[in-house]
Write a protein that holds these residues in place. Structure first.
Motif, PDB file in Angstrom:
ATOM      1  N   ILE A 557      43.977  37.258  39.424  1.00 34.24           N
ATOM      2  CA  ILE A 557      44.196  35.811  39.332  1.00 34.24           C
ATOM      3  C   ILE A 557      43.430  35.301  38.111  1.00 34.24           C
ATOM      4  N   PRO A 558      44.127  34.894  37.049  1.00 34.27           N
ATOM      5  CA  PRO A 558      43.420  34.486  35.831  1.00 34.27           C
ATOM      6  C   PRO A 558      42.508  33.288  36.068  1.00 34.27           C
ATOM      7  N   GLY A 559      41.496  33.182  35.216  1.00 31.94           N
ATOM      8  CA  GLY A 559      40.631  31.997  35.198  1.00 31.94           C
ATOM      9  C   GLY A 559      40.871  31.288  33.888  1.00 31.94           C
ATOM     10  N   GLY A 560      39.862  31.301  33.019  1.00 33.01           N
ATOM     11  CA  GLY A 560      40.049  30.754  31.665  1.00 33.01           C
ATOM     12  C   GLY A 560      40.238  29.258  31.664  1.00 33.01           C
ATOM     13  N   CYS A 606      46.155  34.546  52.983  1.00 33.18           N
ATOM     14  CA  CYS A 606      46.939  35.763  52.752  1.00 33.18           C
ATOM     15  C   CYS A 606      46.317  36.998  53.402  1.00 33.18           C
ATOM     16  N   GLY A 607      45.173  36.833  54.054  1.00 34.32           N
ATOM     17  CA  GLY A 607      44.534  37.964  54.713  1.00 34.32           C
ATOM     18  C   GLY A 607      43.878  38.946  53.766  1.00 34.32           C
ATOM     19  N   ALA A 608      43.349  38.445  52.637  1.00 36.90           N
ATOM     20  CA  ALA A 608      42.709  39.330  51.658  1.00 36.90           C
ATOM     21  C   ALA A 608      41.447  39.956  52.235  1.00 36.90           C
ATOM     22  N   GLU A 609      41.212  41.201  51.867  1.00 35.32           N
ATOM     23  CA  GLU A 609      40.005  41.907  52.295  1.00 35.32           C
ATOM     24  C   GLU A 609      38.781  41.425  51.536  1.00 35.32           C
ATOM     25  N   SER A 610      38.969  41.084  50.239  1.00 37.36           N
ATOM     26  CA  SER A 610      37.832  40.718  49.399  1.00 37.36           C
ATOM     27  C   SER A 610      38.316  40.030  48.140  1.00 37.36           C
ATOM     28  N   ILE A 611      37.355  39.400  47.437  1.00 42.62           N
ATOM     29  CA  ILE A 611      37.613  38.809  46.116  1.00 42.62           C
ATOM     30  C   ILE A 611      36.603  39.407  45.149  1.00 42.62           C
ATOM     31  N   VAL A 612      37.086  40.076  44.122  1.00 40.57           N
ATOM     32  CA  VAL A 612      36.219  40.616  43.078  1.00 40.57           C
ATOM     33  C   VAL A 612      35.846  39.465  42.143  1.00 40.57           C
ATOM     34  N   LEU A 613      34.558  39.231  41.982  1.00 38.98           N
ATOM     35  CA  LEU A 613      34.080  38.109  41.170  1.00 38.98           C
ATOM     36  C   LEU A 613      33.944  38.556  39.714  1.00 38.98           C
ATOM     37  N   ALA A 614      35.068  38.812  39.099  1.00 37.60           N
ATOM     38  CA  ALA A 614      35.081  39.287  37.713  1.00 37.60           C
ATOM     39  C   ALA A 614      36.455  39.044  37.131  1.00 37.60           C
ATOM     40  N   GLY A 615      36.514  38.989  35.824  1.00 39.86           N
ATOM     41  CA  GLY A 615      37.786  38.840  35.132  1.00 39.86           C
ATOM     42  C   GLY A 615      37.926  39.918  34.078  1.00 39.86           C
ATOM     43  N   GLY A 616      39.003  39.840  33.305  1.00 40.74           N
ATOM     44  CA  GLY A 616      39.183  40.719  32.173  1.00 40.74           C
ATOM     45  C   GLY A 616      39.320  42.184  32.529  1.00 40.74           C
ATOM     46  N   ALA A 617      39.069  43.027  31.518  1.00 41.60           N
ATOM     47  CA  ALA A 617      39.218  44.471  31.677  1.00 41.60           C
ATOM     48  C   ALA A 617      38.290  45.024  32.747  1.00 41.60           C
ATOM     49  N   GLN A 618      37.110  44.407  32.929  1.00 40.20           N
ATOM     50  CA  GLN A 618      36.165  44.915  33.919  1.00 40.20           C
ATOM     51  C   GLN A 618      36.703  44.768  35.341  1.00 40.20           C
ATOM     52  N   GLY A 638      49.685  41.032  38.618  1.00 46.31           N
ATOM     53  CA  GLY A 638      49.217  39.708  38.245  1.00 46.31           C
ATOM     54  C   GLY A 638      49.139  39.510  36.751  1.00 46.31           C
ATOM     55  N   PRO A 639      49.272  38.270  36.314  1.00 47.67           N
ATOM     56  CA  PRO A 639      49.244  37.954  34.884  1.00 47.67           C
ATOM     57  C   PRO A 639      47.827  37.918  34.352  1.00 47.67           C
ATOM     58  N   GLY A 640      47.707  37.897  33.045  1.00 44.63           N
ATOM     59  CA  GLY A 640      46.395  37.802  32.411  1.00 44.63           C
ATOM     60  C   GLY A 640      46.558  37.766  30.906  1.00 44.63           C
ATOM     61  N   ASN A 641      45.444  37.653  30.208  1.00 45.67           N
ATOM     62  CA  ASN A 641      45.506  37.615  28.748  1.00 45.67           C
ATOM     63  C   ASN A 641      45.743  39.024  28.190  1.00 45.67           C
ATOM     64  N   GLN A 642      45.665  39.140  26.872  1.00 40.08           N
ATOM     65  CA  GLN A 642      45.958  40.422  26.228  1.00 40.08           C
ATOM     66  C   GLN A 642      44.987  41.519  26.645  1.00 40.08           C
ATOM     67  N   PHE A 643      43.741  41.144  26.950  1.00 40.25           N
ATOM     68  CA  PHE A 643      42.753  42.136  27.357  1.00 40.25           C
ATOM     69  C   PHE A 643      43.078  42.671  28.753  1.00 40.25           C
ATOM     70  N   VAL A 644      43.503  41.779  29.640  1.00 45.02           N
ATOM     71  CA  VAL A 644      43.899  42.196  30.991  1.00 45.02           C
ATOM     72  C   VAL A 644      45.127  43.095  30.921  1.00 45.02           C
ATOM     73  N   THR A 645      46.108  42.679  30.136  1.00 43.59           N
ATOM     74  CA  THR A 645      47.337  43.462  30.004  1.00 43.59           C
ATOM     75  C   THR A 645      47.042  44.855  29.449  1.00 43.59           C
TER      76      THR A 645
END
Length: 856
Positions: A557-560, A606-618, A638-645
């Motif tokens: 899930i993008p932030g930015g 949605c019954g998610a198990e967890s949320i990773v508190l990070a963005g980008g390639a990491q 999920g979508p994201g910027n060029q680094f995520v892609t």
């Protein structure tokens, strides 16, 4: 001079790590860091990760000269290299000699370097480093003993006596962190307190060490005395501890509460005054309650203290409270004051307008927890660069004042035949009439905005992925601290069940998410395979296909520039409907380490198990490989910027990761086809709804037989609506590479649209439903004037992640079930084709069974 100690650490050491009992925080208090690297990327990463804490010296003897320059540009205080390397590097680059230190391992090295310095006196400020008896180098090179130009690199057999011997002669000692301790007489290690106190020149009468106390910015707070004992206590406690001539050890603030956090210890030029750099808490340093013993703060320091105080307790309704609570007001005032400063002419006017601009700029900084120290450190880091950019103004601002960035170019361009009109601030799209425009020009106009080189992106992403794969949670946290500034975050994941206080939302927002959730669920539930597909392809040969949910999915899930709970729903709901057993979300946290409550609530629904508190390639790497606390997944969507892609593509190509991805997403785009019946305000709003996503977004209008007046109505609406948006600058960037095509009829419009194949296609046409059969290529179609693209983004039920549907979360498995009759019927074809391809074992697997059947 600074501290006489430089501490050698491993380049992979991280802030807060404790190597034995001496970590980076300890190093920052007593000296600089020294690292030896085999690749420049190691040094660059270490420097950037710790630039706010440490000065770093880097051994670059094993890397190329060009990479050594990169290390200097990253902010290395000094680099250590061989004499030959240094002579070559100095000849080819404009590098301040004070940032170069040459190893002199032999008399030949010393002679070579002295001879070169004779011919290059401008490099008289270089440093030299030996591994034994460094003090002799002062005489050999004629360096002053207070200049910090002579170093000694100690090995593992270091002794405290040897270090003190060199330091007392003015040498800077480089000692491994593993060999240092704060507390004396510990397992034969070198006591930092003993080394520092041995460098100090005590007062001849009292035997105490004169000590100047300064704040984070170097402003003098007061003058005190120290002793060997008080220095030891200061280093042990990390606070301001001094020696009172009447009462013994003086723990600053022990009774008043005005305590100090010790940031660093150093010396003046001849070591007869020690310098304590501290962060003063409470009322101030002086017993009279003032900031300093020399009076109250003035200028920028005073302004910063006032703003920090007002941020905590500004009276409700006051102007300062408004500034802290309304970022747009501060933004507007900064632009206003900047313009007034540019227009000021007299000395008094310029000073007054500059003061106003600094006030609002510092307010903006304090609101974001950015201090003057942070700003000054940033300036210092920029000063450390040895290669400089040209420094031209960006075109938007250069054009505004009539400045051409090419005015100083060696070859001026020919003068135009007539003066070019100044670029307007009007927000408008380029217009093309297809009837009078060459096909090649039309095709060029349909090209998407160019993206950054994939090689450049991969070069930035690959080290991050490798780091996370190797170091797990610690690496994820490091990059979250670095990129999201969420330095208070101590865990990279939020596990379900999510606490209620993290989902505090207004009733209207909860209702909106609930409505969207139900519609998305209903539409995707309808996509389920009701039963397996079973086909008897010939008598006795039954083929089937059945589906199973992908067990573990990771949803990015993008932030930015925007909070996107809608994307959490668009990915999470179909994963839930498909029956995925483990749903992991990942989204960048805010600077305080929290995640937006809208996303937490959507994850809960949605019954998610967890949320990773990070963005980008990491974040992508963490989900692909798993960490100590982050679950590994089987597919990332999920979508994201060029680094995520780029990161998604890299992990999907790594067979050891065992993870797949959805189709990579590009910049957002919309194409609107409008005829004479279309409402100009509707058309403009649909174009802007995609333009505000990002400057790389593209919007296209195809106007069907509109005249000048009708086109102008749309363009006026576009300009007016855009300027009313808070993201107007983003919109302006998007519109710069967007275009309007004027065509004769609907058929021509659909031909253009099908060639472009838009992500979103909006049909603002009379009888729009009749046109749908002509649509061949599009991600999602929005039909008629009452169907803005926004409903698809949020609540209608279709998926705004256009490459995602229920099938994205399931895997299809096929089966074959043959009877003896079936094998008899198909065996001839199988054996013949196996023979043609020369695969005898394939043929035998059938023939051996046929032998049994025929004998029965």
């Amino acid at each position: 001079m600074a501290s006489p100690l430089v501490i050698a650490v491993q380049p992979r050491a991280r802030l807060g790590d404790q190597e034995d009992d001496f970590g980076l925080k300890d190093i920052s208090r007593v000296g600089s860091a020294f690292i030896k690297v085999s690749a420049s990327v190691e040094a660059v990463e270490f420097i950037k990760s710790n630039s706010s804490l440490l000065d770093t010296y880097v051994d670059v003897t094993t890397i190329a000269p060009a990479d050594a320059v990169e290390v200097l540009n990253a902010g290395a205080a000094k680099i250590f290299l061989t004499p030959k390397q240094m002579i070559t590097l100095a000849a080819e680059n404009h590098i301040p000699s004070s940032r170069l230190v040459a190893y002199v391992a032999s008399d030949e090295d010393t002679t070579e370097l002295r001879n070169w310095l004779t011919d290059a006196p401008e490099f008289e400020n270089i440093g030299v480093c030996a591994t034994a008896n460094a003090a002799r180098l002062f005489e050999k090179f004629g360096f002053p003993r207070d200049g910090g130009q002579v170093y000694r690199l100690f090995g593992r057999d270091v002794t405290e006596a040897a270090v003190i011997e060199e330091v007392t002669h003015g040498v800077v000692a480089i000692v491994s962190s593993e060999q240092l301790t704060i507390v004396p007489n510990t397992n034969g290690k070198v006591s930092v307190a003993n080394v520092l106190s041995s460098r100090a020149v005590p007062d001849a009468n009292t035997g105490l060490i004169a000590t100047l106390v300064v704040d984070e910015r170097g402003v003098s707070l007061g003058f005190v005395w120290s002793s060997k004992e008080s220095l030891l206590e200061a280093l042990k406690t990390g606070t301001g501890v001094y020696q009172s001539r009447k009462r013994g050890l003086w723990f600053k603030g022990q009774t008043s509460g005005d305590v100090q956090q010790l940031l660093g210890v150093g010396f003046d030029c001849d070591a007869d005054c020690m310098i304590f750099r501290v962060k003063q808490l409470g009322r101030g340093f002086c017993h009279l309650g003032t900031n300093t013993c020399f009076g109250r703060y003035q200028g920028l320091s005073s302004l910063q203290k006032t703003l920090q105080s007002r941020k905590e307790s500004a009276p409700a309704g006051s102007y300062t409270a408004r500034l802290f609570n309304d970022p747009k007001l501060v933004e507007a005032k900064i632009m206003e004051e900047a313009e007034e400063l540019c227009q000021a002419t007299t000395k008094d006017e310029i000073a007054a307008e500059a003061a106003d601009l600094i006030y609002f700029a510092l307010t903006r900084c304090i609101a974001a927890d950015v201090s003057l120290e942070d700003i000054e450190r940033n300036l210092d880091m920029k000063h450390l660069k040895v290669t400089r950019r040209k420094g031209d103004a960006k075109p938007r601002w250069a054009e505004k004042v009539g400045l051409s960035n090419t005015e100083t170019a060696p070859k001026p361009s020919p003068a135009p035949e007539k003066p070019a009109a100044a670029k307007s601030d009007r927000i408008e799209m380029k217009r093309i009439y297809t009837a009078s425009t060459p096909v090649s020009v039309i095709k060029d106009a349909l090209q998407r905005p160019s993206q950054k080189s994939n090689d450049a992106i991969v070069g930035l992403v690959k080290p991050i992925i490798n780091d996370v794969r190797t170091n797990g949670d610690a690496a994820v946290l490091k990059y979250t601290h670095k990129f999201e500034k969420a330095t208070s975050l101590t865990s990279p994941v939020l596990k379900a069940p999510f606490p209620e206080h993290l989902m505090q939302l207004s009733p209207d927002t909860i209702k909106a998410i609930d409505v969207s959730f139900e519609n998305i669920k209903k539409f995707h539930s309808a996509q389920k395979d009701d039963k397996p597909l079973v086909v008897e392809t010939m008598p006795g040969v039954v083929c089937s296909r059945f589906s199973r949910p992908i067990e573990r999915v990771g949803l990015y899930i993008p932030g930015g520039t925007a909070v996107l709970p809608s994307t959490a729903l668009m990915l999470g709901v179909p994963a839930m409907v498909a029956g995925c057993k483990k749903i992991v979300l990942a989204s960048p946290p805010r600077s305080d380490g929290s995640i937006s409550p809208e996303i937490v609530y959507a994850a809960h629904k949605c019954g998610a198990e967890s949320i990773v508190l990070a963005g980008g390639a990491q974040a992508v790497a963490a989900m692909a490989y798993g960490t100590e606390s982050i679950s590994k997944v089987d597919k990332i969507l999920g979508p994201g910027n060029q680094f995520v892609t780029a990161a998604k593509m890299m992990v999907s190509n790594d067979t050891s990761a065992g993870v797949s991805i959805d189709m990579p997403a590009g910049p957002s785009e919309v194409l609107v086809i409008a005829d004479k019946k279309a409402n100009p305000a509707f058309v403009a709003s649909d174009l802007l709804s995609q333009a505000e996503h990002g400057v790389d977004s593209q919007v296209i209008l195809i106007a069907v037989d509109l005249d000048e007046k009708e086109l102008a109505a749309i363009e006026n609406e576009l300009h007016q609506q855009a300027n009313a948006l808070p993201r107007v600058d983003i919109v302006r960037g998007s519109i710069e590479h967007s275009v309007s095509f004027v065509v004769k009829n609907v058929e021509e419009a659909l031909n253009l649209s099908n060639e472009y194949a838009p992500e979103h296609l909006i049909l603002q046409l009379e009888n729009a439903e009749d046109v749908v059969p002509l649509v061949e290529n599009a991600g999602s179609v929005f039909i008629g004037q009452w169907t803005p693209e926004s409903v698809g983004d949020y609540s209608a039920g279709v998926n705004h992640s256009l490459r995602v549907n229920l099938g994205s979360f399931v895997k299809h498995i096929t089966s074959s079930n043959l009877s003896a009759e079936g094998l008899r019927n198909v065996s001839g074809a199988v054996m013949q084709l196996a023979a043609v391809e020369g695969l005898d074992a394939h043929k035998r697997a059938v023939s051996i069974r046929m032998d049994v059947i025929n004998k029965a």
